[in-house]
Design a protein around this motif. Structure first.
Motif, short mmCIF file in Angstrom:
data_model
loop_
_atom_site.label_atom_id
_atom_site.label_comp_id
_atom_site.label_asym_id
_atom_site.label_seq_id
_atom_site.Cartn_x
_atom_site.Cartn_y
_atom_site.Cartn_z
N SER A 97 40.94 99.65 36.79
CA SER A 97 42.24 98.98 36.76
C SER A 97 43.38 99.83 36.22
CB SER A 97 42.16 97.68 35.94
OG SER A 97 41.76 97.98 34.63
N PRO A 98 43.98 100.62 37.11
CA PRO A 98 45.08 101.48 36.68
C PRO A 98 46.29 100.67 36.20
CG PRO A 98 44.75 101.62 39.06
CD PRO A 98 43.69 100.74 38.53
N ARG A 99 47.10 101.31 35.40
CA ARG A 99 48.27 100.63 34.84
C ARG A 99 49.40 100.56 35.86
NH1 ARG A 99 48.56 104.04 29.42
NH2 ARG A 99 47.34 105.44 30.74
N LYS A 100 50.32 99.64 35.62
CA LYS A 100 51.48 99.50 36.48
C LYS A 100 52.72 99.88 35.69
CE LYS A 100 49.34 95.69 38.98
NZ LYS A 100 49.29 94.23 39.16
N THR A 101 53.62 100.61 36.32
CA THR A 101 54.88 100.93 35.65
C THR A 101 55.78 99.71 35.69
OG1 THR A 101 56.24 101.64 37.50
CG2 THR A 101 54.65 103.26 36.66
N PRO A 102 56.85 99.69 34.89
CA PRO A 102 57.77 98.53 34.94
C PRO A 102 58.43 98.36 36.31
CG PRO A 102 58.50 100.18 33.32
CD PRO A 102 57.18 100.64 33.85
N GLN B 289 54.26 106.87 49.11
CA GLN B 289 55.38 106.94 50.05
C GLN B 289 55.88 105.53 50.34
OE1 GLN B 289 53.87 108.48 53.85
NE2 GLN B 289 53.75 106.36 54.52
N TYR B 290 57.13 105.43 50.76
CA TYR B 290 57.70 104.14 51.16
C TYR B 290 57.76 104.05 52.67
CZ TYR B 290 59.01 103.99 46.27
OH TYR B 290 58.96 104.01 44.90
N THR B 291 58.30 105.10 53.31
CA THR B 291 58.36 105.09 54.78
C THR B 291 57.63 106.29 55.35
OG1 THR B 291 60.49 106.26 54.68
CG2 THR B 291 60.55 103.85 54.85
N SER B 292 58.00 107.48 54.89
CA SER B 292 57.38 108.71 55.40
C SER B 292 57.64 109.83 54.41
CB SER B 292 58.00 109.04 56.77
OG SER B 292 58.19 110.43 56.91
N ILE B 293 56.61 110.60 54.10
CA ILE B 293 56.75 111.70 53.15
C ILE B 293 57.83 112.67 53.64
CG2 ILE B 293 55.59 113.74 52.18
CD1 ILE B 293 52.98 112.06 52.16
N VAL C 259 56.34 97.58 45.46
CA VAL C 259 55.62 96.71 46.40
C VAL C 259 56.61 95.99 47.30
CG1 VAL C 259 54.14 94.66 46.58
CG2 VAL C 259 53.61 96.45 44.91
N TRP C 260 57.69 95.52 46.70
CA TRP C 260 58.72 94.81 47.46
C TRP C 260 59.35 95.71 48.53
CZ3 TRP C 260 64.21 95.01 47.76
CH2 TRP C 260 64.77 93.89 48.38
N LEU C 261 59.46 97.00 48.21
CA LEU C 261 60.03 97.96 49.16
C LEU C 261 59.00 98.41 50.21
CD1 LEU C 261 62.11 100.11 46.66
CD2 LEU C 261 63.07 98.86 48.60
#
Lengths: 125, 392
Positions: free
Chosen positions: B23-28, B51-55, B34-36
């Protein structure tokens, strides 16, 4: 995630389209999305024999190299040369222009081992 | 950086699910990522966006416009007290006496054998107050190492040598804003009259009723700032930067682009290019080691390396032809003889060639020399290049 109903699938994320005694093979939309930008494809050699689940091609993304497997036993009869100049086809059209190779199958019954769309959907759910 | 994907075949059936054993930690900023629509992967004990869309698109955004990275996984330590500066000079390779207040420097934390525990940036944020920003994967190890080396307090010595070491990582976060349009976004965020800190310096600035620290540093080779803030201010700052950065073409960027950007600049990555088995001289980073300091951990070992020469050196290389990109651990050859191993490699989105760094036998280190990288049993030619591999 696009998982066409008329294709067969492997656990290792290849899709298979039957074309008579041959199959056309690529990687699924899900796989290309996980791999991220594909930057290099090492195609299988023409006319080579391949066993089921034998690694015969390599897809490289910016991040990592991944093996592509022959879904069933057979002989490579066509490879997608267009991927050498434009490997990004795999990201843009995984089920179309992004196909990787065509395999002449030794035994049509082998295809029964593969998953249908429903089975693959469950696997990646 | 760890590869986020094994081979397709080795990918476990539930490849998408992020149910991770430890269970890795989550940043603030986790929910923002996730929303993005970011692809989240475990990295150094954290769930981070790769990545969000493409590296490649994110990489180009940083080279040509602006990118914003979550760096909240990185460790943040405060060292203060009357003895802070003198003590840090015994723990770090660079010279903290050369730091004016508000300036930062790149430095190493070494073990007794001169091996690299971590590379970090130390900012002098007060007369005797320092902020250390360290690698996520090494935060706990670094802190334990430092803590074990804080001298025991002798009652007789009074407060003159006092040293306080605090790990504020859990309560703080950070973002890096990088790209040629950094200054424009800085003024949009902090006001037209705010002073953009000069290169490598850090300043506290008011932001939306709170105070954040803004440093003119980064890991991409572009102009950029890194902003450190309380975890409770993270979402506000991230959202403001994305909103106000829109006219400048800002993109949220993941670890994938962070790696390609840093490798084009030949900035080393600890765990890949640096390790306890390597020292800064072999890594070609002797510039950040002040051997004129009388005493710091690892100094004796480095003096010996300097005297005898490092047996292996970290070089940058570029593939001669288009082809498969190099990867960490690929063997390096010259005239059929194995001379070393790659520690980093990728396809450079800016150069459109495979690039990498490798440790090779010192005798073979020559800019312009041809080497061969072995990829799946086949040798591909490459050229040893001057660092950085990418120049504007």
């Amino acid at each position: 995630m696009n998982i066409p109903d008329d294709l067969l699938y492997t656990e290792s994320h290849e899709w298979i389209k039957r074309e008579g005694d041959k199959i056309r093979v690529g990687i699924t939309d899900h796989a290309q999305s996980e791999l991220t930008d594909v930057v290099y494809v090492e195609l299988p050699k023409m006319d080579r024999q391949a066993n089921a689940k034998e690694a015969i091609a390599v897809i490289e993304s910016v991040k990592a190299a991944s093996d592509i497997y022959a879904p069933v036993q057979g002989t490579i009869v066509d490879v997608n040369k267009a991927l050498e100049a434009d490997p990004g086809l795999i990201n843009r059209e995984p089920y179309g222009q992004g196909w990787i190779f065509v395999l002449k199958i030794d035994n049509a019954d082998d295809l029964k081992q593969l998953k249908d769309a429903e089975g693959y959907k469950k696997q990646i759910a | 950086m760890n590869d986020c994907l094994g081979s397709l075949r080795n990918t476990r059936p539930s490849l998408v699910s992020l149910v991770i054993e430890d269970s890795p930690r989550k940043t603030p900023l986790y929910d923002e990522h996730v929303w993005l629509g970011a692809k989240m992967v475990p990295f150094a004990g954290w769930l981070m966006p790769v990545q969000y869309t493409s590296i490649v698109d994110e990489h180009q955004a940083v080279r040509n416009a602006l990118g914003i990275f979550d760096i909240s996984h990185m460790g943040q330590f405060i060292v203060d007290g009357a003895g802070a500066r003198e003590w840090l000079n015994t723990m770090l390779t660079n010279n903290t006496n050369k730091l004016d207040i508000s300036m930062g420097q790149y430095s190493f934390l070494l073990n007794e054998r001169g091996g690299i525990i971590d590379d970090l940036i130390v900012y002098r944020i007060g007369d005797q107050k320092f902020l250390l920003v360290v690698n996520a994967a090494r935060t706990e190890e670094d802190f334990a190492w430092l803590q074990n080396h804080v001298p025991a307090v002798e009652p007789a010595v009074s407060t003159a040598k006092e040293i306080r070491l605090t790990d504020r990582s859990a309560k703080f976060g950070g973002v890096a804003i990088q790209g040629p349009r950094t200054a424009e976004l800085f003024h949009a965020l902090f006001g037209i009259d705010a002073d953009l800190p000069s290169r490598n310096s850090i300043a506290d600035l008011p932001f939306d009723g709170t105070t954040v620290s803004v440093a003119r540093t980064g890991y991409t080779g572009e102009d950029g700032i890194e902003i450190f803030f309380r975890a409770t201010d993270a979402v506000e700052l991230w959202s403001s930067a994305l909103e106000k950065g829109k006219p400048f073409g800002i993109k949220p960027c993941g670890l994938g682009a962070r790696d390609t950007l840093r490798l084009e600049m030949c900035y080393p990555l600890n765990g890949s290019d640096l390790s306890p088995k390597r020292n800064p001289i072999g890594a070609g980073l002797g510039f950040f080691v002040d051997l004129t300091k009388r005493n710091f951990i690892g100094r004796d070992a480095l003096l010996k390396t300097k005297e005898n020469g490092a047996p292996e050196k970290l070089v940058a290389f570029r593939m001669k032809e288009k082809g498969p990109p190099p990867r960490p651990h690929y063997a390096v050859f010259q005239n059929g003889e194995r001379i070393g191993e790659a520690t980093s490699g990728t396809l450079s989105p800016s150069l459109n060639y495979g690039i990498g760094m490798a440790y090779i036998d010192a005798a073979h280190v020559k800019i312009g020399a041809q080497i061969d990288i072995e990829i799946r049993g086949k040798k591909f030619p490459a050229i040893i290049e001057k660092k950085p591999l990418y120049k504007k």
